[in-house]
Design an enzyme around this catalytic site. Structure first.
Site, PDB file in Angstrom:
ATOM      1  N   LYS A  35       2.127  11.073   7.430  1.00 46.47           N
ATOM      2  CA  LYS A  35       1.293  10.759   8.588  1.00 46.47           C
ATOM      3  C   LYS A  35       1.773  11.452   9.871  1.00 46.47           C
ATOM      4  O   LYS A  35       1.511  12.638  10.041  1.00 46.47           O
ATOM      5  CB  LYS A  35       1.162   9.241   8.739  1.00 46.47           C
ATOM      6  CG  LYS A  35       0.387   8.645   7.545  1.00 46.47           C
ATOM      7  CD  LYS A  35      -0.208   7.285   7.790  1.00 46.47           C
ATOM      8  CE  LYS A  35      -1.215   6.936   6.697  1.00 46.47           C
ATOM      9  NZ  LYS A  35      -0.818   5.874   5.786  1.00 46.47           N
ATOM     10  N   ASP A  85       9.251   2.955   2.104  1.00 47.31           N
ATOM     11  CA  ASP A  85       8.077   3.781   2.374  1.00 47.31           C
ATOM     12  C   ASP A  85       7.782   3.651   3.867  1.00 47.31           C
ATOM     13  O   ASP A  85       7.240   2.647   4.321  1.00 47.31           O
ATOM     14  CB  ASP A  85       6.897   3.312   1.528  1.00 47.31           C
ATOM     15  CG  ASP A  85       5.641   4.153   1.769  1.00 47.31           C
ATOM     16  OD1 ASP A  85       5.640   4.973   2.718  1.00 47.31           O
ATOM     17  OD2 ASP A  85       4.662   3.980   1.019  1.00 47.31           O
ATOM     18  N   PHE A 114       0.861  -1.186   0.000  1.00 46.15           N
ATOM     19  CA  PHE A 114       0.000   0.000   0.000  1.00 46.15           C
ATOM     20  C   PHE A 114       0.892   1.229   0.000  1.00 46.15           C
ATOM     21  O   PHE A 114       1.640   1.463   0.946  1.00 46.15           O
ATOM     22  CB  PHE A 114      -0.952   0.052   1.208  1.00 46.15           C
ATOM     23  CG  PHE A 114      -1.857   1.257   1.117  1.00 46.15           C
ATOM     24  CD1 PHE A 114      -3.048   1.196   0.410  1.00 46.15           C
ATOM     25  CD2 PHE A 114      -1.485   2.469   1.681  1.00 46.15           C
ATOM     26  CE1 PHE A 114      -3.853   2.321   0.268  1.00 46.15           C
ATOM     27  CE2 PHE A 114      -2.295   3.594   1.544  1.00 46.15           C
ATOM     28  CZ  PHE A 114      -3.478   3.519   0.839  1.00 46.15           C
TER      29      PHE A 114
END
Ligand SMILES: *Cc1c(COP(=O)(O)O)cnc(C)c1O
Length: 401
Positions: free
Chosen positions: A257, A228, A140
């Site tokens: 985030k 990531d 993802f």
């Protein structure tokens, strides 16, 4: 208005691109969120780890307020007095020479993809338009058309093609397959892009030798290893960057985030100069990227991570939470996975899907998210206390019996 009224409004006026739990939140503080009736919930998702520092952290909030009243957006056409100092702080904290700031996680990943390809052509010498970036099943990395093009989640892909070519997908964890791929296509491989721990897939840890193996193959074949760390980084897995726990250093990372502690969308791509030099004026950018408000908020968010020792907290309290779940010995639990305060609890087949358990937890004042049908993930803000974890364990134990 009551809960039903809000549900009706969303149903009528909002795109149905999510299936949220039916709780209407109104305010939050620390590890708790409160619904419109004033009922309190322990937040065990922390906005997919954007709120590692806890909701409305006073220091981050203060920075947001002050900067919002001073200077919010200049665009990068002009300079501002928050950008340089923030890039220095981020660069020094994470150990990469250069920073490129964006807003959302997907944009940081897009930046990584562009950097890897341009590096591939200009430095490695890959023939034009031949660059490959290896990615993994279950990945993802966000929701742009290029990124969903290499997703293996049918819901994320179907109907959105044609997709960007150049992203071979290999099994997560199979070093042999990566090695075989490199043997055949090494000269065309610009980079390997990987989540050091797969978050959305259900907190999946790689075999211990996988990341070190990828590091070795990337070195052998002159390819970049890009991690990531948008969800895994900044304390969630007990480290500033999760991949370091596997004893390696990625050539570049994406973060987002928790970079803002939940108060503003801020993301970044970090790399050393040999890679970052591919970006020259005009080759990449973002209107909001690196704006003074983002820098002020992110600076405070990083300070909180460091000053409150949130990585160490995540490690110790994560182990406590993990042990607590295992100790319950529920036959409904097939596996408990995780690192730091990032736990995937996989239910056994006969326990049924995870969603009803999340609904039962909500009734008991705990908000957690199911993922991939049979996994419940627990990822509370890292400021959670041992006592709060113990209280949650009682509720979880009751829901699981
Ligand atoms: C959430 C996430 C993204 C995308 O971030 P957005 O801010 O939603 O675009 C990318 N990569 C990983 C690993 C993520 O968890």
């Amino acid at each position: 208005m009551e809960t039903q009224d809000y549900l009706a409004l969303e149903d009528r006026y909002a795109a149905h691109n999510y299936a949220p739990l039916d709780v209407i939140l109104h305010r939050a503080e620390g590890v708790y969120v409160y619904d419109i009736q004033g009922k309190r919930y322990l937040d065990c998702l922390a906005a997919y780890s954007a709120v590692n520092q806890g909701h409305q952290h006073p220091r981050i909030l203060q920075a947001l307020r002050e900067q919002a009243g001073t200077l919010a957006l200049t665009s990068r056409a002009f300079r501002n007095d928050r950008f340089g100092p923030f890039c220095k702080k981020l660069s020094e904290l994470l150990g990469y020479a250069k920073v490129l700031m964006m807003n959302t996680g997907a944009e940081a990943v897009e930046t990584a993809i562009k950097a890897a390809r341009k590096w591939g052509y200009e430095i490695k010498g890959i023939p034009e338009d031949q660059a490959l970036i290896l990615v993994f099943e279950g990945n993802f990395h966000g929701r742009t058309t290029t990124i969903v093009g290499f997703s293996t989640d049918e819901d994320a892909r179907r109907g959105f093609g044609p997709f960007t070519p150049g992203f071979p997908v290999l099994p997560y964890g199979s070093l042999a397959e990566v090695e075989a791929f490199f043997e055949k296509n090494g000269p065309r491989v610009a980079a390997v892009l990987i989540e050091p721990i797969q978050g959305e897939a259900g907190v999946i840890l790689p075999p211990k030798d996988f990341l070190p193996g990828l590091r070795r193959l990337c070195d052998q074949h002159q390819a970049l290893l890009i991690c990531d760390e948008i969800q895994s980084g900044l304390g969630r897995a007990g480290e500033l960057l999760a991949h370091r726990a596997f004893g390696i250093r990625a050539d570049a990372v994406t973060i987002g985030k928790a970079l803002s502690g939940g108060l503003y969308p801020v993301s970044a791509f970090l790399a050393d100069q040999e890679i970052m030099q591919v970006f020259t004026p005009g080759t990449h950018g973002s209107t909001y990227g690196g704006n003074p408000l983002a820098c002020a908020v992110a600076e405070a968010a990083l300070d909180v991570l460091v000053d409150e020792d949130l990585c160490a907290r995540s490690k110790t309290l994560g182990a406590h939470f993990h042990q607590g779940l295992l100790a319950q010995g529920s036959p409904k639990v097939k596996e408990v996975r995780g690192m730091g305060l990032w736990i995937g609890l996989q239910l056994s087949e006969d326990a049924g899907p995870a969603r009803p358990y999340c609904e039962a937890l909500r009734e008991r004042g705990i908000l957690a998210k199911d993922t991939h049908g049979h996994t419940i993930r627990f990822a509370p803000p890292l400021v959670i206390t041992k006592e709060q974890i113990d209280q949650a364990l009682v509720q979880i134990g009751e829901v699981l019996t």
